[in-house]
Design a protein around this motif. Structure first.
Motif, PDB file in Angstrom:
ATOM      1  N   VAL A  38       0.865  -1.178   0.000  1.00  0.00           N
ATOM      2  CA  VAL A  38       0.000   0.000   0.000  1.00  0.00           C
ATOM      3  C   VAL A  38       0.902   1.229   0.000  1.00  0.00           C
ATOM      4  CG1 VAL A  38      -1.804   1.252   1.217  1.00  0.00           C
ATOM      5  CG2 VAL A  38      -1.790  -1.245   1.253  1.00  0.00           C
ATOM      6  N   LYS A  39       0.855   2.009  -1.065  1.00  0.00           N
ATOM      7  CA  LYS A  39       1.804   3.108  -1.242  1.00  0.00           C
ATOM      8  C   LYS A  39       1.339   4.417  -0.619  1.00  0.00           C
ATOM      9  CE  LYS A  39       3.852   1.184  -5.443  1.00  0.00           C
ATOM     10  NZ  LYS A  39       4.213   1.419  -6.858  1.00  0.00           N
ATOM     11  N   GLU A  40       0.068   4.514  -0.294  1.00  0.00           N
ATOM     12  CA  GLU A  40      -0.439   5.744   0.306  1.00  0.00           C
ATOM     13  C   GLU A  40      -1.284   5.395   1.526  1.00  0.00           C
ATOM     14  OE1 GLU A  40      -2.386   8.448  -2.297  1.00  0.00           O
ATOM     15  OE2 GLU A  40      -0.911   8.220  -3.905  1.00  0.00           O
ATOM     16  N   VAL A  41      -0.884   5.928   2.666  1.00  0.00           N
ATOM     17  CA  VAL A  41      -1.624   5.725   3.907  1.00  0.00           C
ATOM     18  C   VAL A  41      -1.853   7.086   4.553  1.00  0.00           C
ATOM     19  CG1 VAL A  41      -1.576   4.714   6.225  1.00  0.00           C
ATOM     20  CG2 VAL A  41      -0.647   3.428   4.300  1.00  0.00           C
ATOM     21  N   LYS A  42      -3.067   7.350   4.953  1.00  0.00           N
ATOM     22  CA  LYS A  42      -3.375   8.591   5.655  1.00  0.00           C
ATOM     23  C   LYS A  42      -3.225   8.352   7.149  1.00  0.00           C
ATOM     24  CE  LYS A  42      -6.951  12.132   6.251  1.00  0.00           C
ATOM     25  NZ  LYS A  42      -8.330  12.549   5.893  1.00  0.00           N
ATOM     26  N   GLY A  43      -2.266   9.015   7.759  1.00  0.00           N
ATOM     27  CA  GLY A  43      -2.007   8.834   9.184  1.00  0.00           C
ATOM     28  C   GLY A  43      -3.042   9.536  10.050  1.00  0.00           C
ATOM     29  N   VAL A  44      -3.093   9.139  11.309  1.00  0.00           N
ATOM     30  CA  VAL A  44      -3.966   9.811  12.267  1.00  0.00           C
ATOM     31  C   VAL A  44      -3.280  11.074  12.763  1.00  0.00           C
ATOM     32  CG1 VAL A  44      -5.061   7.667  12.977  1.00  0.00           C
ATOM     33  CG2 VAL A  44      -3.052   8.488  14.230  1.00  0.00           C
ATOM     34  N   TYR A  45      -4.033  11.906  13.457  1.00  0.00           N
ATOM     35  CA  TYR A  45      -3.470  13.099  14.086  1.00  0.00           C
ATOM     36  C   TYR A  45      -3.620  12.980  15.601  1.00  0.00           C
ATOM     37  CZ  TYR A  45      -2.467  17.893  15.367  1.00  0.00           C
ATOM     38  OH  TYR A  45      -1.908  19.005  15.939  1.00  0.00           O
ATOM     39  N   PRO A  46      -2.543  13.117  16.355  1.00  0.00           N
ATOM     40  CA  PRO A  46      -1.179  13.394  15.899  1.00  0.00           C
ATOM     41  C   PRO A  46      -0.495  12.124  15.379  1.00  0.00           C
ATOM     42  CG  PRO A  46      -1.195  13.229  18.290  1.00  0.00           C
ATOM     43  CD  PRO A  46      -2.630  13.097  17.848  1.00  0.00           C
ATOM     44  N   SER A  47       0.318  12.280  14.340  1.00  0.00           N
ATOM     45  CA  SER A  47       0.940  11.124  13.687  1.00  0.00           C
ATOM     46  C   SER A  47       2.248  10.756  14.380  1.00  0.00           C
ATOM     47  CB  SER A  47       1.182  11.419  12.205  1.00  0.00           C
ATOM     48  OG  SER A  47       1.997  12.572  12.073  1.00  0.00           O
ATOM     49  N   ILE A  48       2.141  10.438  15.656  1.00  0.00           N
ATOM     50  CA  ILE A  48       3.298  10.005  16.432  1.00  0.00           C
ATOM     51  C   ILE A  48       3.051   8.581  16.927  1.00  0.00           C
ATOM     52  CG2 ILE A  48       4.082  12.307  17.071  1.00  0.00           C
ATOM     53  CD1 ILE A  48       2.640  12.078  19.678  1.00  0.00           C
ATOM     54  N   THR A  49       4.079   7.980  17.485  1.00  0.00           N
ATOM     55  CA  THR A  49       4.095   6.527  17.693  1.00  0.00           C
ATOM     56  C   THR A  49       2.922   6.009  18.515  1.00  0.00           C
ATOM     57  OG1 THR A  49       6.500   6.434  17.466  1.00  0.00           O
ATOM     58  CG2 THR A  49       5.438   4.636  18.677  1.00  0.00           C
ATOM     59  N   TYR A  50       2.681   6.556  19.689  1.00  0.00           N
ATOM     60  CA  TYR A  50       1.695   5.946  20.577  1.00  0.00           C
ATOM     61  C   TYR A  50       0.260   6.072  20.061  1.00  0.00           C
ATOM     62  CZ  TYR A  50       4.921   4.374  24.166  1.00  0.00           C
ATOM     63  OH  TYR A  50       5.890   3.687  24.849  1.00  0.00           O
ATOM     64  N   ILE A  56      -3.810   1.520  15.062  1.00  0.00           N
ATOM     65  CA  ILE A  56      -3.620   0.283  14.299  1.00  0.00           C
ATOM     66  C   ILE A  56      -4.358  -0.879  14.951  1.00  0.00           C
ATOM     67  CG2 ILE A  56      -1.889  -1.475  13.673  1.00  0.00           C
ATOM     68  CD1 ILE A  56       0.083   0.860  13.213  1.00  0.00           C
ATOM     69  N   ILE A  57      -4.299  -0.970  16.281  1.00  0.00           N
ATOM     70  CA  ILE A  57      -4.885  -2.131  16.964  1.00  0.00           C
ATOM     71  C   ILE A  57      -6.315  -1.912  17.443  1.00  0.00           C
ATOM     72  CG2 ILE A  57      -2.645  -3.054  17.652  1.00  0.00           C
ATOM     73  CD1 ILE A  57      -3.266  -1.993  20.503  1.00  0.00           C
ATOM     74  N   THR A  58      -6.860  -0.709  17.217  1.00  0.00           N
ATOM     75  CA  THR A  58      -8.265  -0.472  17.581  1.00  0.00           C
ATOM     76  C   THR A  58      -9.124  -0.104  16.380  1.00  0.00           C
ATOM     77  OG1 THR A  58      -7.922   1.895  18.048  1.00  0.00           O
ATOM     78  CG2 THR A  58      -7.620   0.336  19.893  1.00  0.00           C
ATOM     79  N   GLY A  59      -8.505   0.387  15.303  1.00  0.00           N
ATOM     80  CA  GLY A  59      -9.281   0.843  14.152  1.00  0.00           C
ATOM     81  C   GLY A  59     -10.036   2.131  14.407  1.00  0.00           C
ATOM     82  N   THR A  60      -9.581   2.912  15.391  1.00  0.00           N
ATOM     83  CA  THR A  60     -10.260   4.160  15.735  1.00  0.00           C
ATOM     84  C   THR A  60      -9.257   5.307  15.794  1.00  0.00           C
ATOM     85  OG1 THR A  60      -9.999   3.815  18.122  1.00  0.00           O
ATOM     86  CG2 THR A  60     -11.991   2.925  17.104  1.00  0.00           C
ATOM     87  N   TYR A  61      -9.780   6.526  15.794  1.00  0.00           N
ATOM     88  CA  TYR A  61      -8.940   7.712  15.886  1.00  0.00           C
ATOM     89  C   TYR A  61      -8.546   7.991  17.342  1.00  0.00           C
ATOM     90  CZ  TYR A  61     -10.164   8.781  11.042  1.00  0.00           C
ATOM     91  OH  TYR A  61     -10.312   8.717   9.679  1.00  0.00           O
ATOM     92  N   PRO A  62      -7.464   8.752  17.544  1.00  0.00           N
ATOM     93  CA  PRO A  62      -7.039   9.065  18.903  1.00  0.00           C
ATOM     94  C   PRO A  62      -8.129   9.691  19.773  1.00  0.00           C
ATOM     95  CG  PRO A  62      -5.275   9.591  17.386  1.00  0.00           C
ATOM     96  CD  PRO A  62      -6.462   9.199  16.546  1.00  0.00           C
ATOM     97  N   LYS A  63      -8.977  10.527  19.186  1.00  0.00           N
ATOM     98  CA  LYS A  63     -10.030  11.155  19.985  1.00  0.00           C
ATOM     99  C   LYS A  63     -11.003  10.114  20.534  1.00  0.00           C
ATOM    100  CE  LYS A  63     -13.280  12.128  16.199  1.00  0.00           C
ATOM    101  NZ  LYS A  63     -14.051  13.184  15.496  1.00  0.00           N
ATOM    102  N   THR A  64     -11.044   8.939  19.884  1.00  0.00           N
ATOM    103  CA  THR A  64     -11.923   7.859  20.341  1.00  0.00           C
ATOM    104  C   THR A  64     -11.204   6.905  21.278  1.00  0.00           C
ATOM    105  OG1 THR A  64     -13.175   7.986  18.273  1.00  0.00           O
ATOM    106  CG2 THR A  64     -13.419   5.970  19.580  1.00  0.00           C
ATOM    107  N   HIS A  65      -9.997   6.472  20.908  1.00  0.00           N
ATOM    108  CA  HIS A  65      -9.308   5.501  21.772  1.00  0.00           C
ATOM    109  C   HIS A  65      -8.602   6.136  22.957  1.00  0.00           C
ATOM    110  CE1 HIS A  65      -5.378   6.466  19.995  1.00  0.00           C
ATOM    111  NE2 HIS A  65      -5.750   6.030  18.797  1.00  0.00           N
ATOM    112  N   GLY A  66      -8.400   7.448  22.941  1.00  0.00           N
ATOM    113  CA  GLY A  66      -7.923   8.145  24.127  1.00  0.00           C
ATOM    114  C   GLY A  66      -6.418   8.329  24.246  1.00  0.00           C
ATOM    115  N   ILE A  67      -5.632   7.730  23.362  1.00  0.00           N
ATOM    116  CA  ILE A  67      -4.181   7.891  23.423  1.00  0.00           C
ATOM    117  C   ILE A  67      -3.822   9.020  22.462  1.00  0.00           C
ATOM    118  CG2 ILE A  67      -1.947   6.741  23.256  1.00  0.00           C
ATOM    119  CD1 ILE A  67      -3.904   5.625  25.405  1.00  0.00           C
ATOM    120  N   VAL A  68      -3.749  10.227  22.983  1.00  0.00           N
ATOM    121  CA  VAL A  68      -3.634  11.427  22.154  1.00  0.00           C
ATOM    122  C   VAL A  68      -2.209  11.967  22.082  1.00  0.00           C
ATOM    123  CG1 VAL A  68      -6.033  12.093  22.561  1.00  0.00           C
ATOM    124  CG2 VAL A  68      -4.241  12.880  24.126  1.00  0.00           C
TER     125      VAL A  68
END
Length: 210
Positions: A38-50, A56-68
């Motif tokens: 897959v050559k194009e991936v849209k990262g989440v915001y903020p696009s940092i490791t945690y 990746i392991i929840t399929g949700t955005y940071p505002k939903t999974h809480g690790i911001v």
């Protein structure tokens, strides 16, 4: 037939690395040739490791999974704690769903898995109090007997949390676990390249070598 998934994160590896240096990466080149790239991936915001690894392991955005972020909001501390603990994730993870389905799981330095319900877990965490040390902190956050066993087998490969020795230890432990335990889901997070890019710069020779 039982199915098995192995997720390997090479932290900070980007499209430009694969585009420019795939000829020096025979294992990744083989995966690209035999699998799907897959050559194009849209990262989440903020696009940092945690936040990214939790998405990746929840399929949700940071505002939903809480690790911001990587670190907690602790302005009173010179060195704030990190989002190490799985209890801070507000939605089910893929390893939670696997466990609920009776499947076996393993994780190796995957972010935000300290204290997680994972069968064989070596959590990413470091001591952040003067009265703690790496050994006791890791044992408390991980699967303690499993970690001790891996340390007896492969502890000679590592030098605390120094790189690239830590990645060498994690890789050996992961390979051994995949072969002997056959977990249905394995999460592996390798951080040597990210470590070099933080210390020496994104396009530094050290990062290229890593």
């Amino acid at each position: 037939m039982a199915k098995h998934a192995i997720v390997i994160s090479l932290d900070s590896l980007g499209f430009a690395d694969l585009r420019d240096r795939l000829q020096f990466l025979p294992n990744l080149a083989a995966l690209v040739k035999q699998g799907t790239w897959v050559k194009e991936v849209k990262g989440v915001y903020p696009s940092i490791t945690y936040p990214s690894h939790t998405s990746i392991i929840t399929g949700t955005y940071p505002k939903t999974h809480g690790i911001v972020n990587a670190t907690l909001m602790q302005p009173e501390r010179i060195s704030p704690d990190w989002y190490w603990y799985a209890k801070d994730i507000k939605v089910p993870t893929v390893y939670d769903l696997a466990q609920a389905a009776g499947l076996k799981t393993a994780a190796f330095l995957w972010p935000v898995t300290a204290g997680a319900k994972i069968n064989w877990n070596i959590a990413e965490i470091f001591p952040n109090r003067i009265w703690t040390n790496q050994v006791t902190t890791s044992l408390k956050a991980s699967s303690p007997l499993f970690l001790l066993g891996m340390d007896r087998k492969f502890g000679h490969l590592r030098q605390g949390i120094e790189q690239p020795a830590l990645d060498n230890f994690i890789t050996a432990a992961a390979v051994d676990t995949i072969i002997r335990k056959k977990p249905h889901l394995t999460l592996i997070h390798l951080v040597d390249m990210d470590n070099h890019r933080h210390h020496y710069g994104v396009r530094s020779q050290q990062a290229i070598d890593a």
